[in-house]
Scaffold this motif. Structure first.
Motif, PDB file in Angstrom:
ATOM      1  N   HIS A 238       0.839  -1.204   0.000  1.00 49.38           N
ATOM      2  CA  HIS A 238       0.000   0.000   0.000  1.00 49.38           C
ATOM      3  C   HIS A 238       0.875   1.256   0.000  1.00 49.38           C
ATOM      4  O   HIS A 238       1.862   1.335   0.730  1.00 49.38           O
ATOM      5  CB  HIS A 238      -0.896  -0.018   1.255  1.00 49.38           C
ATOM      6  CG  HIS A 238      -1.748   1.203   1.398  1.00 49.38           C
ATOM      7  ND1 HIS A 238      -1.946   1.822   2.611  1.00 49.38           N
ATOM      8  CD2 HIS A 238      -2.440   1.937   0.492  1.00 49.38           C
ATOM      9  CE1 HIS A 238      -2.731   2.868   2.448  1.00 49.38           C
ATOM     10  NE2 HIS A 238      -3.053   2.958   1.171  1.00 49.38           N
ATOM     11  N   GLU A 239       0.492   2.209  -0.825  1.00 50.59           N
ATOM     12  CA  GLU A 239       1.202   3.485  -0.852  1.00 50.59           C
ATOM     13  C   GLU A 239       0.242   4.579  -0.398  1.00 50.59           C
ATOM     14  O   GLU A 239      -0.531   5.108  -1.203  1.00 50.59           O
ATOM     15  CB  GLU A 239       1.733   3.768  -2.252  1.00 50.59           C
ATOM     16  CG  GLU A 239       2.722   2.705  -2.705  1.00 50.59           C
ATOM     17  CD  GLU A 239       3.662   3.198  -3.775  1.00 50.59           C
ATOM     18  OE1 GLU A 239       3.462   4.298  -4.296  1.00 50.59           O
ATOM     19  OE2 GLU A 239       4.608   2.451  -4.085  1.00 50.59           O
ATOM     20  N   PRO A 240       0.273   4.921   0.883  1.00 49.85           N
ATOM     21  CA  PRO A 240      -0.679   5.913   1.392  1.00 49.85           C
ATOM     22  C   PRO A 240      -0.379   7.296   0.842  1.00 49.85           C
ATOM     23  O   PRO A 240       0.755   7.597   0.454  1.00 49.85           O
ATOM     24  CB  PRO A 240      -0.461   5.867   2.910  1.00 49.85           C
ATOM     25  CG  PRO A 240       0.896   5.281   3.099  1.00 49.85           C
ATOM     26  CD  PRO A 240       1.165   4.402   1.923  1.00 49.85           C
ATOM     27  N   GLY A 241      -1.406   8.150   0.814  1.00 52.27           N
ATOM     28  CA  GLY A 241      -1.209   9.531   0.386  1.00 52.27           C
ATOM     29  C   GLY A 241      -0.265  10.264   1.332  1.00 52.27           C
ATOM     30  O   GLY A 241      -0.104   9.868   2.492  1.00 52.27           O
ATOM     31  N   VAL A 242       0.337  11.333   0.847  1.00 49.94           N
ATOM     32  CA  VAL A 242       1.345  12.056   1.636  1.00 49.94           C
ATOM     33  C   VAL A 242       0.775  12.524   2.979  1.00 49.94           C
ATOM     34  O   VAL A 242       1.461  12.493   3.999  1.00 49.94           O
ATOM     35  CB  VAL A 242       1.896  13.254   0.823  1.00 49.94           C
ATOM     36  CG1 VAL A 242       2.821  14.105   1.666  1.00 49.94           C
ATOM     37  CG2 VAL A 242       2.643  12.751  -0.401  1.00 49.94           C
ATOM     38  N   MET A 243      -0.485  12.948   2.974  1.00 50.56           N
ATOM     39  CA  MET A 243      -1.098  13.446   4.210  1.00 50.56           C
ATOM     40  C   MET A 243      -1.849  12.355   4.973  1.00 50.56           C
ATOM     41  O   MET A 243      -2.651  12.640   5.847  1.00 50.56           O
ATOM     42  CB  MET A 243      -2.056  14.601   3.894  1.00 50.56           C
ATOM     43  CG  MET A 243      -1.375  15.823   3.353  1.00 50.56           C
ATOM     44  SD  MET A 243      -0.205  16.541   4.530  1.00 50.56           S
ATOM     45  CE  MET A 243       0.602  17.748   3.482  1.00 50.56           C
ATOM     46  N   GLU A 244      -1.616  11.117   4.605  1.00 52.75           N
ATOM     47  CA  GLU A 244      -2.320  10.011   5.267  1.00 52.75           C
ATOM     48  C   GLU A 244      -1.355   9.103   6.003  1.00 52.75           C
ATOM     49  O   GLU A 244      -1.725   8.000   6.405  1.00 52.75           O
ATOM     50  CB  GLU A 244      -3.085   9.177   4.218  1.00 52.75           C
ATOM     51  CG  GLU A 244      -4.179   9.951   3.528  1.00 52.75           C
ATOM     52  CD  GLU A 244      -4.694   9.233   2.294  1.00 52.75           C
ATOM     53  OE1 GLU A 244      -4.124   8.186   1.924  1.00 52.75           O
ATOM     54  OE2 GLU A 244      -5.659   9.737   1.692  1.00 52.75           O
ATOM     55  N   GLN A 245      -0.107   9.513   6.147  1.00 51.89           N
ATOM     56  CA  GLN A 245       0.878   8.623   6.748  1.00 51.89           C
ATOM     57  C   GLN A 245       1.710   9.361   7.800  1.00 51.89           C
ATOM     58  O   GLN A 245       1.847  10.580   7.758  1.00 51.89           O
ATOM     59  CB  GLN A 245       1.792   8.048   5.667  1.00 51.89           C
ATOM     60  CG  GLN A 245       2.397   9.088   4.739  1.00 51.89           C
ATOM     61  CD  GLN A 245       3.209   8.460   3.613  1.00 51.89           C
ATOM     62  OE1 GLN A 245       4.096   7.653   3.860  1.00 51.89           O
ATOM     63  NE2 GLN A 245       2.923   8.858   2.385  1.00 51.89           N
ATOM     64  N   HIS A 246       2.222   8.591   8.719  1.00 58.48           N
ATOM     65  CA  HIS A 246       3.099   9.132   9.763  1.00 58.48           C
ATOM     66  C   HIS A 246       4.084   8.029  10.165  1.00 58.48           C
ATOM     67  O   HIS A 246       3.732   6.852  10.163  1.00 58.48           O
ATOM     68  CB  HIS A 246       2.282   9.583  10.971  1.00 58.48           C
ATOM     69  CG  HIS A 246       3.134   9.897  12.164  1.00 58.48           C
ATOM     70  ND1 HIS A 246       3.867  11.062  12.259  1.00 58.48           N
ATOM     71  CD2 HIS A 246       3.412   9.170  13.268  1.00 58.48           C
ATOM     72  CE1 HIS A 246       4.548  11.036  13.397  1.00 58.48           C
ATOM     73  NE2 HIS A 246       4.295   9.912  14.025  1.00 58.48           N
ATOM     74  N   ALA A 247       5.299   8.445  10.508  1.00 58.43           N
ATOM     75  CA  ALA A 247       6.316   7.464  10.902  1.00 58.43           C
ATOM     76  C   ALA A 247       6.625   7.559  12.393  1.00 58.43           C
ATOM     77  O   ALA A 247       6.815   8.655  12.919  1.00 58.43           O
ATOM     78  CB  ALA A 247       7.602   7.716  10.106  1.00 58.43           C
ATOM     79  N   ASP A 248       6.644   6.429  13.045  1.00 56.44           N
ATOM     80  CA  ASP A 248       7.177   6.317  14.398  1.00 56.44           C
ATOM     81  C   ASP A 248       8.262   5.253  14.368  1.00 56.44           C
ATOM     82  O   ASP A 248       8.358   4.477  13.405  1.00 56.44           O
ATOM     83  CB  ASP A 248       6.084   5.883  15.390  1.00 56.44           C
ATOM     84  CG  ASP A 248       5.091   7.004  15.685  1.00 56.44           C
ATOM     85  OD1 ASP A 248       5.506   8.173  15.722  1.00 56.44           O
ATOM     86  OD2 ASP A 248       3.900   6.698  15.857  1.00 56.44           O
ATOM     87  N   VAL A 249       9.055   5.211  15.418  1.00 52.49           N
ATOM     88  CA  VAL A 249      10.074   4.165  15.495  1.00 52.49           C
ATOM     89  C   VAL A 249       9.870   3.355  16.778  1.00 52.49           C
ATOM     90  O   VAL A 249       9.141   3.771  17.679  1.00 52.49           O
ATOM     91  CB  VAL A 249      11.517   4.740  15.493  1.00 52.49           C
ATOM     92  CG1 VAL A 249      11.768   5.552  14.228  1.00 52.49           C
ATOM     93  CG2 VAL A 249      11.793   5.536  16.743  1.00 52.49           C
ATOM     94  N   ILE A 250      10.513   2.220  16.809  1.00 52.78           N
ATOM     95  CA  ILE A 250      10.537   1.405  18.028  1.00 52.78           C
ATOM     96  C   ILE A 250      11.987   1.299  18.482  1.00 52.78           C
ATOM     97  O   ILE A 250      12.867   0.877  17.720  1.00 52.78           O
ATOM     98  CB  ILE A 250       9.979  -0.008  17.791  1.00 52.78           C
ATOM     99  CG1 ILE A 250       8.629   0.074  17.075  1.00 52.78           C
ATOM    100  CG2 ILE A 250       9.834  -0.755  19.122  1.00 52.78           C
ATOM    101  CD1 ILE A 250       8.073  -1.296  16.659  1.00 52.78           C
ATOM    102  N   LEU A 251      12.225   1.742  19.707  1.00 51.50           N
ATOM    103  CA  LEU A 251      13.581   1.694  20.266  1.00 51.50           C
ATOM    104  C   LEU A 251      13.924   0.252  20.682  1.00 51.50           C
ATOM    105  O   LEU A 251      13.031  -0.599  20.786  1.00 51.50           O
ATOM    106  CB  LEU A 251      13.679   2.622  21.481  1.00 51.50           C
ATOM    107  CG  LEU A 251      13.394   4.108  21.245  1.00 51.50           C
ATOM    108  CD1 LEU A 251      13.723   4.914  22.506  1.00 51.50           C
ATOM    109  CD2 LEU A 251      14.162   4.646  20.055  1.00 51.50           C
ATOM    110  N   PRO A 252      15.190  -0.016  20.940  1.00 53.77           N
ATOM    111  CA  PRO A 252      15.588  -1.393  21.291  1.00 53.77           C
ATOM    112  C   PRO A 252      14.865  -1.964  22.512  1.00 53.77           C
ATOM    113  O   PRO A 252      14.728  -3.185  22.632  1.00 53.77           O
ATOM    114  CB  PRO A 252      17.099  -1.255  21.564  1.00 53.77           C
ATOM    115  CG  PRO A 252      17.517  -0.082  20.735  1.00 53.77           C
ATOM    116  CD  PRO A 252      16.365   0.875  20.780  1.00 53.77           C
TER     117      PRO A 252
END
Lengths: 191, 168
Positions: free
Chosen positions: A26-40
């Protein structure tokens, strides 16, 4: 078929979560996505822009950067850290988790600790959630360069997939985090 | 007359990367200009009303509770280029609604007669204009819980309901 499972973080894995990306393809729209990370240690972390007071920053540029950890996400984005709330809001995420060495894990965590102390500004173009997540992967030596093309969560995901995809755990679903002594477990509910 | 050639240095840059950088710079400049222009004329409403934003309780306790008669509820606009809809901005709320209401029980610290609350549609009880909601507020500008006052309650019983309204 629906299934649920837990990913335990013991200090030797990190991850990227793309919110709003419903599957690997899936390729979400630019305003439909957000990135988070998971730390160790399993902690969720993300970079957000605050301070939209109706002035210049209404354009998404020159906002105050803010790092949201678990406790801040609980106030502002509970559907990012709680499976039931994610289901209620129908927020599906796709994640990519892979093993790293001890030095990489430490540098990755240190990057976010420093960013939390001094987050700088948030700009929707070129200084957003994916830019900072990319910065962490580069600072840890996990990625050798910046995001190809525009800084979007999905472009970062695709870059990580190309470089780490062969050994990564990849899945999509409703995501939650369960606090435990010394960190968090990742809860995954695949619809 | 000298003409710049594709692939050479200068304005033409070097291939796709330079084109992308130029495009991004151009888009940033346009967005910044439009944002500034909009800010010049777009912030003149609601100066009298108490403005509240929504956050989830996260174990916090309210410091103020209000009864509010609903005046109207509207779906929030997307803003400039939909930037207000980016989930990476702290202000983002999923499927946001804007509730305008008349404060029934005025808080000691505020003389405002009306309030405007942004909140996710999912958190808003089904209400019609004229019906009354209870709000739990923290820090004077953040609403962390909301409930609909049962129709049969009025006066003192409504205030009793408000003080015992579940929050979180």
């Amino acid at each position: 078929m629906a299934r649920s499972y837990i990913v335990h973080f013991a200090g030797d894995q990190v991850g990227l979560i793309v919110r709003g990306k419903t599957s690997h393809t899936h390729e979400p729209g630019v305003m439909e996505q957000h990135a988070d990370v998971i730390l160790p240690d399993g902690s969720p972390m993300g970079f957000f822009g605050e301070g939209n007071d109706g002035s210049f920053n209404k354009s998404g540029m020159g906002m105050h950067g803010m790092v949201y950890d678990y406790s801040e996400l609980l106030k502002h984005r509970p559907y990012y850290i709680d499976c039931a709330t994610a289901k209620g809001y129908n927020v599906i995420s796709t994640f990519l988790i892979f093993y790293v060495g001890g030095a990489e894990a430490k540098k990755f965590s240190d990057y976010w600790a420093n960013l939390d102390k001094s987050p700088g500004s948030f700009n929707i173009l070129g200084g957003n959630c994916s830019t900072r997540a990319s910065g962490a992967f580069q600072a840890a030596g996990i990625l050798s360069g910046g995001i190809p093309g525009l800084d979007t969560p999905n472009n970062l995901y695709l870059q990580l997939y190309r470089e780490k995809g062969k050994t990564a755990r990849i899945d999509s679903g409703y995501i939650g985090f369960s606090p435990r002594t010394g960190g968090f477990d990742l809860l995954v509910d695949v619809p | 007359m000298r003409r710049r050639q594709p692939g050479k240095s200068g304005c033409w840059g070097k291939g796709k990367g330079a084109w992308l950088r130029r495009t991004v710079r151009y888009v940033i400049a346009v967005i910044a200009a439009l944002g500034f222009l909009e800010s010049m004329g777009g912030c003149v409403t609601d100066t009298e009303a108490m403005k509240l934003n929504w956050e989830w309780p996260a174990g916090r306790k309210t410091d103020t509770r209000l009864l509010v008669k609903v005046l109207k509820v509207e779906k929030e606009g997307k803003g400039l280029f939909g930037i207000g809809q980016s989930p990476s901005t702290g202000r983002y709320l999923p499927d946001a609604r804007v509730l305008r209401g008349e404060i029934v029980k005025e808080p000691a610290a505020s003389g405002a007669a009306e309030l405007v609350l942004r909140l996710p549609a999912r958190e808003l009880p089904e209400v019609a204009p004229g019906e009354v909601l209870g709000l739990g507020i923290i820090g004077g500008s953040v609403c962390i819980c909301i409930g609909k006052l049962p129709d049969e309650l009025h006066g003192e019983s409504a205030r009793d309901w408000l003080s015992s309204m579940r929050c979180g």
